[in-house]
Design a protein around this motif. Structure first.
Motif, short mmCIF file in Angstrom:
data_model
loop_
_atom_site.label_atom_id
_atom_site.label_comp_id
_atom_site.label_asym_id
_atom_site.label_seq_id
_atom_site.Cartn_x
_atom_site.Cartn_y
_atom_site.Cartn_z
N GLY A 81 0.81 -1.21 0.00
CA GLY A 81 0.00 0.00 0.00
C GLY A 81 0.84 1.26 0.00
O GLY A 81 0.34 2.35 -0.26
N GLN A 353 -6.11 -2.69 0.21
CA GLN A 353 -5.17 -1.71 0.74
C GLN A 353 -4.13 -1.27 -0.29
O GLN A 353 -3.48 -0.24 -0.13
N GLU A 354 -3.94 -2.07 -1.35
CA GLU A 354 -2.94 -1.74 -2.36
C GLU A 354 -3.62 -1.07 -3.55
O GLU A 354 -4.30 -1.72 -4.34
N THR A 355 -3.48 0.26 -3.65
CA THR A 355 -4.18 1.04 -4.69
C THR A 355 -3.22 1.80 -5.60
O THR A 355 -3.65 2.64 -6.39
#
Length: 383
Positions: A81, A353-355
């Protein structure tokens, strides 16, 4: 007249799930044959979370199995993230630390415990040609893969399928395998560093096409693995030099890998790492456990814990069913569904959470999955 079965239960598969099932059944007074084919490449770099101690204690084997030979894991590091490294330590975990396992040693000790408890353990033996008989028993061929006794035939009342992701017996019996994604691992083991590293924590680092994992092994070698989808260009580049270049481009993984030497790498191996499950985990005369029932993405760190849990629960359910409890197998299926639902909720929450790279195929697929394929509620199954 058919001969009486030689065993109450044959357990196909000598990994954690199969051993847990065999231990549970033999401790309940059942006659059990545990057949371990011992096929496939050696497993390395697998972790057991702290709660695993409780399941092994329930099986009565915590001390002999978790004794010397494994490396304590006191925390996890992640760059997920963001590029910054975040730490989670187990100092306040009520169950203590986890372990980086010497997986072959772990499995050997489990099989030894099953043998000591009273199970017959057939090493390097594959279960072949399962045939359901008219009286409801099974006829199985056991093939010695070590070139010893050849093949023999046995009979049993029930079969536990702990054959891994392939779920060989369950699929042959009509169950269908459902996959949630196509995640693949490219992995290799680095030589020990000249100076032994002191940080035994695992580390996860995401990048634009997947994510990396590294951990010290009890042998002081280091496992490095990259997880991505097999149809992406990065997965097609299997050579050692391409893997090395991508590894060196990482911010945190490379720092831990460099002391182990990166000049003469071997090409990485490939292994399936996708989420999968059976559309049903029991049928006429069989029950599935471990990865055969439900296989989880390694990011969850729940693989061995789930194998022990489903193996123990499957053993309890089979024993109860053979005693006449008609609800036992349905109750076991509900336990597997509950565990899988919890995993899916956690899996989606972590990937949400990883964008940073939502325009890249690997992450775009998982973002679509967040919105279009919600996890099942209790009692439901996914297609």
């Amino acid at each position: 007249m058919s001969p009486s079965p030689a065993y109450d239960v044959v357990v196909a598969g000598g990994g954690p799930a199969g051993c847990a099932a065999a231990l549970t059944l033999v401790q309940a007074g059942r006659t059990v044959l545990l057949a371990d084919a011992g096929t496939g490449p050696p497993k390395a770099g697998e972790a057991l979370v702290s709660m695993g101690r409780l399941l092994l204690a329930d099986l009565g084997v915590a001390e002999p199995v978790l004794g010397s030979g494994h490396l304590p894991c006191h925390g996890n590091l992640s760059a997920w993230g963001s590029a910054e490294l975040h730490a989670v330590d187990f100092l306040h975990d009520p169950y203590g630390h986890g372990w980086h396992l010497d997986r072959p040693l772990f499995d050997r000790r489990l099989r030894a415990a099953a043998r000591a408890a009273g199970a017959e353990v057939a090493e390097h033996t594959a279960v072949r040609s399962p045939s359901r008989q008219s009286d409801g028993t099974w006829r199985l061929a056991l093939r010695d893969r070590a070139g010893g006794a050849g093949e023999r035939t046995v009979r049993c009342r029930w079969v536990v399928d702990a054959t891994g992701r392939g779920a060989a017996i369950a699929v042959r019996s009509g169950a269908r395998r459902r996959t949630g994604d196509q995640l693949t691992a490219l992995h290799l083991t680095l030589d020990p560093a000249p100076q032994t590293p002191t940080d035994g924590r695992s580390l996860v680092e995401s990048d634009q096409d997947g994510w990396w994992y590294t951990a010290l092994l009890p042998s002081r070698h280091r496992l490095v693995a990259y997880f991505t989808d097999p149809d992406l260009p990065v997965a097609a580049a299997r050579g050692a030099e391409r893997f090395r270049q991508r590894l060196l481009a990482t911010r945190h993984i490379s720092r831990r890998a460099r002391p182990h030497g990166l000049t003469t790498l071997r090409p990485p191996r490939r292994a399936a790492a996708h989420s999968a499950h059976l559309d049903r985990v029991h049928g006429e005369g069989w029950t599935a456990a471990g990865d055969a029932a439900a296989a989880f993405d390694p990011l969850s760190s729940q693989g061995i814990l789930t194998a022990l849990y489903t193996g123990l629960s499957a053993g309890q359910a089979v024993d109860a069913h053979l005693h006449g409890d008609r609800a036992a197998l349905a109750d076991y299926e509900a336990k597997v569904t509950t565990a899988r639902t919890a995993y899916q909720h956690g899996h989606r929450a972590v990937h949400a959470q990883e964008t940073r790279w939502t325009d890249r195929p690997f992450w775009a697929r998982r973002q679509r999955n967040l919105h279009h394929n919600p996890p099942p509620t209790k009692g439901e199954t996914t297609p």
